[in-house]
Enzyme design. Structure first.
Site, PDB file in Angstrom:
ATOM      1  NE  ARG A 117      40.700  38.073  35.968  1.00 30.26           N
ATOM      2  CZ  ARG A 117      41.277  38.802  36.920  1.00 30.26           C
ATOM      3  NH1 ARG A 117      40.532  39.317  37.872  1.00 30.26           N
ATOM      4  NH2 ARG A 117      42.569  39.027  36.909  1.00 30.26           N
ATOM      5  CE  LYS A 182      31.233  41.053  37.146  1.00 31.42           C
ATOM      6  NZ  LYS A 182      32.157  40.043  37.738  1.00 31.42           N
ATOM      7  NE  ARG A 317      38.695  43.061  45.674  1.00 32.98           N
ATOM      8  CZ  ARG A 317      38.564  42.157  46.639  1.00 32.98           C
ATOM      9  NH1 ARG A 317      38.544  42.537  47.896  1.00 32.98           N
ATOM     10  NH2 ARG A 317      38.445  40.875  46.346  1.00 32.98           N
TER      11      ARG A 317
END
Length: 320
Positions: A117, A182, A317
């Site tokens: 992204r 992640k 975040r």
């Protein structure tokens, strides 16, 4: 680049056992010097390779190469392109979007220009992770594509959970986390005109076994399945992901995001957590309150109001 000889060399070394340079040279019909040069080139592309005098060459870990039979390519109603190398699987499908059928997919052993992204690079070492793109033509048009990355996140989580993976959460709008780091990302690219059917290419990248040589290139905490003691073959993972996309995209076409909202909220990485939202050079702080039925992020602001935020150039975040 992955010439035919290098593809054959990877296949020969995939078992993780030692193979002598002389044996490899004879097997592939080249000189021992050529084997050495190809080994050096493959190391530069991210393969963790070792050479031990008197034993030969071996990989640090066996490779799980993609198998058309195991994935079930022949049984799929739509084409599946199984490639050794591509710039990006998304770009491959976008280039042929006018001819694609619903459910058409592309898988690659490696990408030379994998994309995440906001233009970020997706690290794509050889035969280490899942690099998969999937095509769907949405007859209802662009307006009906809202929230698709959230729905795909649910589909991908459920595919992984069917393989016994636990501890998965979703970060709005398109990341999958495993135990707080992640694991996977989703890149949805859309083309089409208002009032017409739109063409969707859904890219999914899942970390399976991260080579040590590539780990330093990643600028955020990451997870891979192997590091959690989970080791499905990449072919089995691809098969499960395709099955969940096939079923999930039919649901999305009929009902939009609605069937996925509760399933997304149940996996919300930042539910009721203080966060900061980056909007270009601006920063908004608040407490994450999940998503609304359209897939907008809900943020409780310090003044007590709750504001909705759409996707685009936003970055969510945890607050420091």
């Amino acid at each position: 680049m992955l010439s035919t000889i290098r593809q054959q060399l990877i296949a020969a070394l995939a078992d993780g056992q030692f193979h002598s340079g002389a044996h490899l040279a004879e097997q592939l019909g080249v000189s021992r010097a050529a084997i050495h040069n190809h080994i050096e080139a493959l190391s530069a592309l991210g393969l963790d390779l070792y050479r031990v005098k008197g034993k030969g060459y071996r990989l640090a870990q066996p490779l799980s190469l993609l198998s058309a039979d195991h994935i079930g390519v022949a049984e799929r109603p739509a084409p599946l392109h199984l490639l050794w190398q591509v710039d990006s699987t998304n770009a491959f499908l976008l280039a042929r979007a006018k001819q694609c059928r619903n459910g058409e997919a592309c898988l690659a052993e490696m990408q030379t220009g994998g994309r995440g992204r906001r233009g970020r690079t997706w690290v794509s070492p050889i035969a280490s992770h899942l690099y998969l793109s999937y095509f769907w033509r949405l007859e209802q048009g662009l307006a009906a594509a809202g929230g698709l990355s959230l729905a795909v996140g649910v589909m991908l989580c459920e595919a992984l959970e069917s393989l016994g993976v636990s501890g998965l959460t979703l970060k709005w709008p398109n990341d999958i986390y495993l135990n707080g780091r992640k694991l996977a990302g989703i890149l949805v690219e859309v083309s089409g005109q208002q009032g017409e059917a739109c063409e969707l290419v859904i890219g999914c990248g899942v970390n399976v076994t991260m080579p040590e040589s590539m780990a330093a290139l990643i600028d955020q905490p990451w997870a891979d399945l192997a590091g959690e003691g989970i080791a499905p073959s990449r072919s089995e993972l691809a098969r499960r992901v395709l099955e969940h996309l096939d079923a999930g995209m039919q649901d999305f076409e009929l009902e939009g995001l609605a069937p996925f909202v509760a399933r997304w909220l149940a996996r919300d990485q930042f539910a009721d957590t203080p966060v900061k939202l980056l909007l270009g050079n601006q920063e908004v702080t608040g407490v994450a309150r999940g998503i609304d039925p359209q897939g907008h992020l809900l943020l409780a602001l310090p003044d007590g109001t709750v504001k909705r935020f759409a996707g685009g150039e936003l970055s969510l975040r945890p607050r420091d």
